[in-house]
Enzyme design. Structure first.
Site, PDB file in Angstrom:
ATOM      1  CD  GLU A   1      12.827 -15.754   4.465  1.00  0.00           C
ATOM      2  OE1 GLU A   1      11.654 -15.374   4.367  1.00  0.00           O
ATOM      3  OE2 GLU A   1      13.795 -14.976   4.483  1.00  0.00           O
TER       4      GLU A   1
ATOM      5  CG  HIS B   1      13.669 -11.587   3.007  1.00  0.00           C
ATOM      6  ND1 HIS B   1      13.589 -12.354   4.136  1.00  0.00           N
ATOM      7  CD2 HIS B   1      13.770 -10.305   3.442  1.00  0.00           C
ATOM      8  CE1 HIS B   1      13.656 -11.576   5.208  1.00  0.00           C
ATOM      9  NE2 HIS B   1      13.764 -10.317   4.810  1.00  0.00           N
TER      10      HIS B   1
HETATM   11  P1  NAD Z   1       9.395  -1.474  14.416  1.00  0.00           P
HETATM   12  O1  NAD Z   1      10.111  -2.038  15.586  1.00  0.00           O
HETATM   13  O2  NAD Z   1       9.576  -0.030  14.071  1.00  0.00           O
HETATM   14  O3  NAD Z   1       7.810  -1.741  14.548  1.00  0.00           O
HETATM   15  C1  NAD Z   1       7.275  -2.948  15.027  1.00  0.00           C
HETATM   16  C2  NAD Z   1       5.926  -2.633  15.653  1.00  0.00           C
HETATM   17  O4  NAD Z   1       5.359  -3.869  16.087  1.00  0.00           O
HETATM   18  C3  NAD Z   1       6.023  -1.721  16.888  1.00  0.00           C
HETATM   19  O5  NAD Z   1       5.111  -0.654  16.778  1.00  0.00           O
HETATM   20  C4  NAD Z   1       5.641  -2.645  18.049  1.00  0.00           C
HETATM   21  O6  NAD Z   1       4.967  -1.974  19.105  1.00  0.00           O
HETATM   22  C5  NAD Z   1       4.747  -3.647  17.346  1.00  0.00           C
HETATM   23  N1  NAD Z   1       4.636  -4.898  18.092  1.00  0.00           N
HETATM   24  C6  NAD Z   1       5.615  -5.587  18.717  1.00  0.00           C
HETATM   25  N2  NAD Z   1       5.104  -6.697  19.284  1.00  0.00           N
HETATM   26  C7  NAD Z   1       3.783  -6.713  18.999  1.00  0.00           C
HETATM   27  C8  NAD Z   1       2.726  -7.608  19.305  1.00  0.00           C
HETATM   28  N3  NAD Z   1       2.937  -8.713  20.030  1.00  0.00           N
HETATM   29  N4  NAD Z   1       1.494  -7.317  18.858  1.00  0.00           N
HETATM   30  C9  NAD Z   1       1.276  -6.180  18.122  1.00  0.00           C
HETATM   31  N5  NAD Z   1       2.242  -5.298  17.812  1.00  0.00           N
HETATM   32  C10 NAD Z   1       3.484  -5.566  18.242  1.00  0.00           C
HETATM   33  O7  NAD Z   1       9.820  -2.403  13.180  1.00  0.00           O
HETATM   34  P2  NAD Z   1       9.790  -2.030  11.630  1.00  0.00           P
HETATM   35  O8  NAD Z   1      11.073  -1.356  11.269  1.00  0.00           O
HETATM   36  O9  NAD Z   1       8.516  -1.384  11.304  1.00  0.00           O
HETATM   37  O10 NAD Z   1       9.873  -3.492  10.981  1.00  0.00           O
HETATM   38  C11 NAD Z   1       8.814  -4.424  11.124  1.00  0.00           C
HETATM   39  C12 NAD Z   1       9.307  -5.785  10.673  1.00  0.00           C
HETATM   40  O11 NAD Z   1       9.535  -5.769   9.261  1.00  0.00           O
HETATM   41  C13 NAD Z   1      10.686  -6.200  11.228  1.00  0.00           C
HETATM   42  O12 NAD Z   1      10.554  -6.753  12.507  1.00  0.00           O
HETATM   43  C14 NAD Z   1      11.147  -7.215  10.229  1.00  0.00           C
HETATM   44  O13 NAD Z   1      10.700  -8.488  10.642  1.00  0.00           O
HETATM   45  C15 NAD Z   1      10.422  -6.824   8.955  1.00  0.00           C
HETATM   46  N6  NAD Z   1      11.343  -6.372   7.887  1.00  0.00           N
HETATM   47  C16 NAD Z   1      11.287  -7.025   6.691  1.00  0.00           C
HETATM   48  C17 NAD Z   1      12.123  -6.622   5.647  1.00  0.00           C
HETATM   49  C18 NAD Z   1      12.083  -7.287   4.283  1.00  0.00           C
HETATM   50  O14 NAD Z   1      12.975  -7.056   3.464  1.00  0.00           O
HETATM   51  N7  NAD Z   1      11.067  -8.082   3.972  1.00  0.00           N
HETATM   52  C19 NAD Z   1      13.026  -5.568   5.853  1.00  0.00           C
HETATM   53  C20 NAD Z   1      13.036  -4.914   7.090  1.00  0.00           C
HETATM   54  C21 NAD Z   1      12.188  -5.325   8.111  1.00  0.00           C
END
Ligand code: NAD
Length: 332
Positions: A263, A295
């Site tokens: 992207e 995004h």
């Molecule tokens: P978070 O850190 O609160 O949650 C991530 C979860 O993933 C945690 O529970 C963690 O234990 C789990 N995790 C980590 N490694 C793992 C693995 N190998 N296998 C399984 N589970 C695993 O993050 P969040 O705030 O919920 O955000 C999640 C993701 O969303 C961010 O990392 C980001 O990439 C994405 N995001 C996208 C946008 C968008 O506009 N599209 C905006 C914000 C965040």
């Protein structure tokens, strides 16, 4: 007054940062930050960057040579920052750890509903006075099994929304929280079982070496025929070539994406009068059962206000010698 160079700026970024503070001397740049543009930060104590800026070792070295001491990411992810290089140069890195999990979770559900109920196709038809319903059959979400991969802040909000629809929610997380799951009626399982059982699979894990291509050829082969995939997390969680193959064979019933492997340089830009060079993106757009947004899952008023507030707080605290708020500083 602290001087901050801001990169990859859109009108909404400017508004949310200016609204959060008048006491920063902002230098707004529409171009992205990388080693080749870092000289534009000369005279600034800090830079403010976003998801598609490239803060590799060369860029950070150049920033340091121009006196930059702080990288303030106006997003949660920091996979585009070389944290080791930053530490060795004495550059501190902060971010906005959470702005609105509701914004992202709600967008993922919006994508799923649009794709499943063909709202995007219906909207275009009706605007052309075509009121026929052929090809618009969807399915009830009620009673279906939704697989949530990653039950952090966003995954939990999404799980609750799906419970509200009357779905069975299966979850997989490296660090499961059984008490949350019990309270919400969510069942944790292993990844193979989730892949096998879910009608809809939605990704909420960060991009890490172990989650890179978590949805690859093997994972796709293990899924139910006709499964719907939703990804609002990071593009490289999904192996695009494998998904295209699974869409062509009919194994996958639909794909909704807010993020895409390649992207960078495409999403957030108006390329409507240009020839797109990325063949896989164009192939994806050719499927009637693929829906892509660029995004925008984070893009709500509430999230932007929070991004502005926390970014400004990080900048002001570090410029006055105070410590940043809890969980905002990232180190290697
Ligand atoms: P978070 O850190 O609160 O949650 C991530 C979860 O993933 C945690 O529970 C963690 O234990 C789990 N995790 C980590 N490694 C793992 C693995 N190998 N296998 C399984 N589970 C695993 O993050 P969040 O705030 O919920 O955000 C999640 C993701 O969303 C961010 O990392 C980001 O990439 C994405 N995001 C996208 C946008 C968008 O506009 N599209 C905006 C914000 C965040």
């Amino acid at each position: 007054m602290t001087r901050v160079a801001v990169y990859d700026v859109k009108s909404y970024d400017r508004q949310c940062l200016e609204a959060a503070s008048g006491s920063i001397d902002w230098e707004f740049h529409e171009f992205r930050l990388s080693a080749s543009t870092a000289a534009s930060a000369a005279g600034c104590e800090a830079v403010c960057a976003f998801v598609n800026d490239t803060l590799d070792a060369d860029c950070l070295q150049a920033l340091s040579s121009h006196g930059v001491k702080h990288v303030a990411m106006r997003c949660a992810g920091y996979n585009n920052v070389d944290l080791r290089a930053a530490a060795s140069l004495g550059i501190r890195v902060t971010r906005v750890p959470a702005y609105s999990p509701y914004a992202v979770a709600e967008h993922s559900v919006a994508l799923l509903l649009t794709l499943n109920r063909k709202i995007h196709r219906a909207y275009n038809r009706v605007r052309e006075q075509n009121f026929s319903l052929g090809g618009l059959v969807g399915f009830d979400l009620h009673g279906k099994t939704v697989g949530i991969i990653g039950t952090g802040k966003i995954g939990r909000v999404a799980a609750n929304i799906f419970k509200g629809f009357g779905c069975e929610v299966l979850a997989y997380d490296k660090f499961p929280d059984q008490s949350w799951a019990a309270a919400c009626g969510v069942e944790y399982t292993d990844l193979p079982n989730l892949l096998r059982k879910a009608h809809v699979i939605s990704l909420y894990v960060p991009l890490l070496p172990e989650t890179h291509y978590i949805i690859d050829e093997n994972a796709l082969a293990a899924m139910r025929d006709g499964v719907i995939l939703v990804n609002t997390s990071r593009g490289k969680l999904i192996h695009t070539k494998a998904v295209i193959h699974a869409l062509k064979s009919g194994k996958v019933g639909g794909v909704a994406l807010d993020v895409y492997e390649e992207e960078q340089g495409v999403f957030f830009e108006d390329l409507s009068d240009q020839v797109i060079q990325n063949d896989e993106l164009i192939r994806l757009q050719g499927f009637p059962n693929v829906l892509i947004t660029a995004h925008q899952a984070f893009l709500t008023e509430e999230a932007l206000r929070q991004i502005g507030k926390v970014t400004v707080d990080n900048l002001l605290r570090l410029s006055t010698g105070s410590e940043p708020a809890e969980h905002t500083e990232v180190t290697c």
